[in-house]
Each structure stands twice: as structure tokens, then as C-alpha cells.
Scaffold this motif. Structure first.
Motif, PDB file in Angstrom:
ATOM      1  N   ALA A   1       0.659  -1.376   0.048  1.00 62.40           N
ATOM      2  CA  ALA A   1      -0.096  -0.158   0.077  1.00 62.40           C
ATOM      3  C   ALA A   1       0.722   1.261  -0.005  1.00 62.40           C
ATOM      4  N   PRO A   2       0.606   2.354  -0.974  1.00 60.83           N
ATOM      5  CA  PRO A   2       1.327   3.362  -0.941  1.00 60.83           C
ATOM      6  C   PRO A   2       0.794   4.390   0.411  1.00 60.83           C
ATOM      7  N   GLY A   3       1.500   5.114   0.885  1.00 59.56           N
ATOM      8  CA  GLY A   3       1.108   5.917   2.259  1.00 59.56           C
ATOM      9  C   GLY A   3       1.350   4.971   3.544  1.00 59.56           C
ATOM     10  N   ARG A   4       0.766   5.680   4.646  1.00 66.68           N
ATOM     11  CA  ARG A   4       0.943   4.915   5.953  1.00 66.68           C
ATOM     12  C   ARG A   4      -0.326   5.124   6.207  1.00 66.68           C
ATOM     13  N   GLY A   5      -0.784   3.981   7.202  1.00 65.14           N
ATOM     14  CA  GLY A   5      -2.203   3.844   7.865  1.00 65.14           C
ATOM     15  C   GLY A   5      -1.742   4.034   9.400  1.00 65.14           C
ATOM     16  N   ARG A   6      -2.676   3.883  10.211  1.00 62.90           N
ATOM     17  CA  ARG A   6      -2.378   3.954  11.622  1.00 62.90           C
ATOM     18  C   ARG A   6      -3.299   3.211  12.170  1.00 62.90           C
ATOM     19  N   VAL A   7      -2.906   2.846  13.320  1.00 62.23           N
ATOM     20  CA  VAL A   7      -3.877   2.106  14.327  1.00 62.23           C
ATOM     21  C   VAL A   7      -3.933   2.574  15.789  1.00 62.23           C
ATOM     22  N   GLU A   8      -5.214   2.929  16.433  1.00 62.51           N
ATOM     23  CA  GLU A   8      -5.170   3.461  17.633  1.00 62.51           C
ATOM     24  C   GLU A   8      -5.465   2.295  18.512  1.00 62.51           C
ATOM     25  N   VAL A   9      -4.846   2.155  19.413  1.00 63.77           N
ATOM     26  CA  VAL A   9      -5.023   1.216  20.754  1.00 63.77           C
ATOM     27  C   VAL A   9      -5.464   1.763  22.105  1.00 63.77           C
ATOM     28  N   ILE A  10      -6.780   1.836  22.174  1.00 61.41           N
ATOM     29  CA  ILE A  10      -7.427   2.611  23.504  1.00 61.41           C
ATOM     30  C   ILE A  10      -7.533   1.642  24.530  1.00 61.41           C
ATOM     31  N   TRP A  11      -6.871   1.915  25.560  1.00 59.71           N
ATOM     32  CA  TRP A  11      -6.967   1.190  26.902  1.00 59.71           C
ATOM     33  C   TRP A  11      -7.879   1.754  27.660  1.00 59.71           C
ATOM     34  N   HIS A  12      -8.991   1.179  27.890  1.00 58.45           N
ATOM     35  CA  HIS A  12      -9.984   1.748  28.878  1.00 58.45           C
ATOM     36  C   HIS A  12      -9.836   1.335  30.328  1.00 58.45           C
ATOM     37  N   PRO A  13     -10.446   2.035  31.301  1.00 59.57           N
ATOM     38  CA  PRO A  13     -10.005   1.782  32.611  1.00 59.57           C
ATOM     39  C   PRO A  13     -10.503   0.295  32.704  1.00 59.57           C
ATOM     40  N   PRO A  14      -9.663  -0.445  33.709  1.00 57.32           N
ATOM     41  CA  PRO A  14      -9.950  -1.837  34.153  1.00 57.32           C
ATOM     42  C   PRO A  14     -11.372  -2.037  34.929  1.00 57.32           C
ATOM     43  N   VAL A  15     -12.150  -2.990  34.626  1.00 57.61           N
ATOM     44  CA  VAL A  15     -13.399  -3.281  35.303  1.00 57.61           C
ATOM     45  C   VAL A  15     -12.988  -4.317  36.299  1.00 57.61           C
TER      46      VAL A  15
END
Length: 237
Positions: free
Chosen positions: A191-205
Motif C-alpha cells: 500500500a502506498p502511504g501509511r495507515g495507523r492504528v489506535e489502541v485505546i486502553w479503557h479503565p480496568p473493570v
């Protein structure tokens, strides 16, 4: 890892205080090679327990492992996949069968890993998606968290939000259904260009706040889905 594991096993038994950090380092290097930028929000918990995340792709493994040492829980079929199965076994993945006759033994095995302090990562949807939605969580996967003798456990919901390179479809990183691994990997690499990934750590339950596995699954599913909807919203954060 193969060189260090025998020494680690001799000194610490089933615990793995060293080799998981090799996996973290490898995944942090792999993401730029895949043309991906990692964005982290929140932080992985330090409490004893497990983590759950939505599942879009084989690339989820790299994104999550790049953030912290953890151990995946995967379908038994993964163990037999060429290349991927070997890597999964080497990194301490726990494999499970979806059969009632093995349920008790698998619950005991997962509970034993939790007692060792291993942070297990589940994909409770049971399958991967196009990365734009969250499927209902399967409650049976949370059985081990209610095992007798396990107290004070927490479970952390995690949202993975994939953003395609410019000009590519929104579902570019999704790998689901009958899609083959090889062609999908080559498409990502080319793939041309760059993608991204968000890793969202929510508060533990806290697990003990929930009456049963179904109530726990509903709450975690809601947290992960809300995180994905917010991350994919066109409005500014």
C-alpha cells in the motif's frame, strides 16, 4: 526467544518474566515495516487479570503486543496454521476448543494462567470483522474469571481502531470471512502511504462487580463499542 526460554523455564517455571519483552520489541519494529503508525491512548493495567479487544485482523496481534507483554487466547485451529501457529505457540498463546467436552479442562487451564499472573488477551467476538463494527461478545469465554480461588481480578477493555492509508477503503486492514492471509499481507505491504492504528486502553473493570459472565460480557462489549465509534467518528476528538 528459543535460546532464552529453557533458561527462563529452569529459573521461573511457567512464568515468563523475560521472553515476552522480546515479542514486544519485535512487534514495535514490525509495525513501521507494515506501514503503520501506532497511537496509544490510556495504558495497559498492572492489576492481575485479563484483557479483551475487538478483532479486525491478524495485524491486531502486532498492535497489541507492541504495547505490553500479554498472552493471547486463540482458537485451536490457529495452532495448525503454517508459520502463524508456530509463532503463536512460541509466544505462549493458550489454545481453546469450542467443544462442551473440553470446557472444564480449558477453564482450569485459563485459571491456572491467571494465577501465574499472566495477562490473557481475549477476542470475545469469536471471529474477525472489517474493523468498522463490534460483534456481540461470547460470554462463555469469561468462565475462567469466575473460577473458585480467583479473587481481586480485573479485566481491561481495549479498542482497536484501524485507519486506512489515504485513498484506500475504510475496511483496508480488516481480514475476515474467507480472505486468505498471504494476499492480504501483500496488499498491506504494497500500500502506498501509511495507515495507523489506535489502541485505546479503557479503565480496568473489577470482575467481582458483576453477577455473572453475561453481565460482564455486556459491560465490556459496550465499552469497546463506544471506544470504536468515538475513534472512527469524523468529528474532532
Amino acid at each position: 526467544m528459543l535460546a532464552l526460554r529453557p533458561v527462563e523455564r529452569a529459573l521461573w517455571g511457567a512464568q515468563r518474566p523475560v521472553t515476552p519483552w522480546i515479542t514486544v520489541g519485535v512487534c514495535r519494529v514490525a509495525l513501521p515495516l507494515l506501514g503503520l503508525r501506532l497511537e496509544r491512548r490510556g495504558r495497559p493495567m498492572r492489576a492481575q487479570g485479563a484483557m479483551v479487544a475487538n478483532h479486525a485482523s491478524w495485524a491486531d496481534i502486532f498492535a497489541l503486543n507492541a504495547c505490553a507483554p500479554l498472552y493471547f487466547v486463540a482458537k485451536a485451529e490457529v495452532a495448525g496454521m503454517p508459520g502463524i501457529g508456530w509463532l503463536a505457540r512460541a509466544t505462549g498463546t493458550e489454545f481453546i476448543l469450542r467443544e462442551r467436552r473440553t470446557a472444564r479442562a480449558q477453564r482450569a487451564a485459563l485459571a491456572a494462567r491467571l494465577r501465574l499472573g499472566h495477562r490473557l488477551m481475549f477476542f470475545p467476538e469469536g471471529t474477525s470483522t472489517d474493523g468498522r463494527r463490534v460483534l456481540p461478545f461470547v460470554p462463555t469465554l469469561f468462565d475462567a474469571l469466575f473460577d473458585d480461588g480467583l479473587e481481586g481480578l480485573h479485566i481491561q477493555p481495549v479498542t482497536l481502531a484501524w485507519h486506512a492509508p489515504e485513498g484506500q477503503p475504510d475496511s483496508f486492514y480488516g481480514w475476515w470471512g474467507e480472505m486468505d492471509f498471504g494476499p492480504h499481507l501483500l496488499r498491506v505491504l504494497a500500500a502506498p502511504g501509511r495507515g495507523r492504528v489506535e489502541v485505546i486502553w479503557h479503565p480496568p473493570v473489577p470482575v467481582e462487580e458483576h453477577a455473572d459472565r453475561k453481565a460482564l460480557a455486556r459491560r465490556l462489549e459496550g465499552e469497546v463499542r463506544a471506544g470504536l465509534e468515538a475513534a472512527l467518528s469524523p468529528s474532532p476528538r
